[in-house]
Scaffold this motif. Sequence first.
Motif, short mmCIF file in Angstrom:
data_model
loop_
_atom_site.label_atom_id
_atom_site.label_comp_id
_atom_site.label_asym_id
_atom_site.label_seq_id
_atom_site.Cartn_x
_atom_site.Cartn_y
_atom_site.Cartn_z
N ARG A 262 0.83 -1.21 0.00
CA ARG A 262 0.00 0.00 0.00
C ARG A 262 0.86 1.25 0.00
NH1 ARG A 262 -5.22 0.11 0.65
NH2 ARG A 262 -5.23 -2.02 1.45
N LEU A 266 1.05 4.17 -2.71
CA LEU A 266 0.86 5.54 -2.25
C LEU A 266 1.97 6.44 -2.79
CD1 LEU A 266 -0.58 7.63 -0.45
CD2 LEU A 266 0.81 6.79 1.46
N ASP A 269 1.28 7.15 -6.42
CA ASP A 269 0.17 8.09 -6.59
C ASP A 269 0.62 9.52 -6.28
OD1 ASP A 269 -1.45 6.02 -7.32
OD2 ASP A 269 -2.39 5.78 -5.34
N ALA A 273 0.67 12.74 -8.69
CA ALA A 273 0.01 13.99 -8.29
C ALA A 273 0.96 15.17 -8.41
CB ALA A 273 -0.51 13.86 -6.85
N LYS A 286 -7.35 15.89 -6.14
CA LYS A 286 -8.14 14.67 -5.94
C LYS A 286 -7.25 13.48 -5.63
CE LYS A 286 -11.62 11.79 -8.20
NZ LYS A 286 -12.41 11.57 -9.42
N MET A 287 -6.12 13.39 -6.34
CA MET A 287 -5.19 12.29 -6.10
C MET A 287 -4.57 12.37 -4.71
SD MET A 287 -3.33 12.02 -9.84
CE MET A 287 -2.40 10.57 -9.36
N ASP A 289 -6.09 13.66 -2.09
CA ASP A 289 -7.14 13.22 -1.16
C ASP A 289 -7.21 11.69 -1.10
OD1 ASP A 289 -7.84 15.78 -0.49
OD2 ASP A 289 -9.44 15.92 -2.02
N GLU A 290 -7.13 11.05 -2.27
CA GLU A 290 -7.14 9.59 -2.30
C GLU A 290 -5.92 9.02 -1.57
OE1 GLU A 290 -7.32 8.63 -6.39
OE2 GLU A 290 -9.47 9.09 -6.61
N ALA A 291 -4.77 9.69 -1.77
CA ALA A 291 -3.57 9.23 -1.09
C ALA A 291 -3.71 9.37 0.42
CB ALA A 291 -2.36 10.01 -1.58
N HIS A 292 -4.40 10.43 0.86
CA HIS A 292 -4.64 10.62 2.29
C HIS A 292 -5.45 9.46 2.86
CE1 HIS A 292 -6.61 12.43 5.89
NE2 HIS A 292 -5.36 12.85 6.09
N GLY A 293 -6.45 9.03 2.12
CA GLY A 293 -7.24 7.87 2.57
C GLY A 293 -6.40 6.60 2.63
N GLU A 294 -5.50 6.46 1.63
CA GLU A 294 -4.63 5.29 1.64
C GLU A 294 -3.68 5.31 2.84
OE1 GLU A 294 -4.36 2.59 -0.43
OE2 GLU A 294 -6.29 3.26 -1.26
#
Length: 437
Positions: A262, A266, A269, A273, A286-287, A289-294
């Motif tokens: 993961r 990350l 990504d 970004a 947006k990427m 934000d997705e990385a933050h979730g990861e």
Amino acid sequence: MDSAYAPQHRGSRVPVGLRAPFSGRTWRETLYLFLNLPMAMVMFTYTVTVVSLGAGLLVTFLGIPVLAAGLAGARGLGALERARARALLGLDVADPGPVRAAKPGLMGWVGAVLKSGASWRHVVYGLLHFPWGIFSFVCTLTFWTVGWALLSYPLWRWAFPAYVDQPGLQLWGDGQGHGAFLDGPAELAVTGGVGLLMVLAGPWVVRGLTQVDRVMVQGLLGPSTLATRVEELESDRGVVVDTAAADLRRIERDLHDGAQARLVALAMDLGLAREKLDEDPQAAAKMVDEAHGEVKIALQELRDLARGIHPAILTDRGLGPALSALAARCTVPVTVSVEAMRRPAAAIEGIAYFTASELLQNVSKHSCAGSATLDVWRSEDRLMVLVADDGRGGAHTGAGTGLAGLAERLAAVDGLLLVDSPDGGPTRITAELPWRG
């Protein structure tokens, strides 16, 4: 199993006491006691001869190797005695540890034999078994001979008036034909009754005599308690090493397949970004934000992994709160009861926690239970962990099962796993651990 002392077989109408004199076990043990005399004579003669010869030659160089060869021969006779006990008594005594020479060569072997406690125990057996062999042989022969002779006396009493010119077996007499004879109906009945009692008691007398032989064979011809304990510890050490290696492989696999993969994704990504930051700021945001979730997911995976190694709540708050948190994650409702007590050693506390964890995982995966209980208490010098459920049962510690591995890990620290899980349930699994405060 043919046994004079086993519970009565289902469907047999003959009581155990009446079957015992004719059972295979009784006659095997009787044969063992009869063979005691010749075997004891051989071992005693050999032992006295070689020890005396070796001791007498100690003034020369030949004494030491002769004595060592004599001890080696005594070990060979001991192997024959263990085989005899195994065949006739059903007593399976392990061979003592082999002689391990510290130095190569003949003198190294001689020194190892002379230092071996097992070799000298065989000598002691050869000396002590001789008087016991005589006693047990005489007792067995006398008891069986007199018993069967008295029981069958009414059948052969006719021989006395026919060949000896007296009415029956003489109890006492004055040498002039006057005395007491067993010739009347009452005397015949009493004589046969006494013989019957001796025959019926014979198996139990034989069993008592062979118990002494069992103790002697186990105590003097088998491995010492210390050697047995050393072998157990070596085996347990192997289990601990294998378990530790398996845990390391599991951690490595979890890191490689989980958090590491993961984090690599990350990093890729975030690299993408950064490249899009100037061209397409909205896509880059947006990427990110997705990385933050990861990142959050990776952190949770690392927390779960750390909890699997040693949960922080167990270190900080003890077994009770840690088990309550563990039960809360179980898919089956679990009632937890932990007795108030001072904390055991950290190692024992950790083993108790992971034992409960594995047992609750089994409840979740395999039991089909509606509810379960987890109880922990201290019983003298043991820490007890009991997991029970109302599921379908059928759990066992057979080879290849998770419970078999758990039982091995507990045995490595002098623990014990007891499984009571009939088909249809309920299941009660108790883990016993040594208390080490």
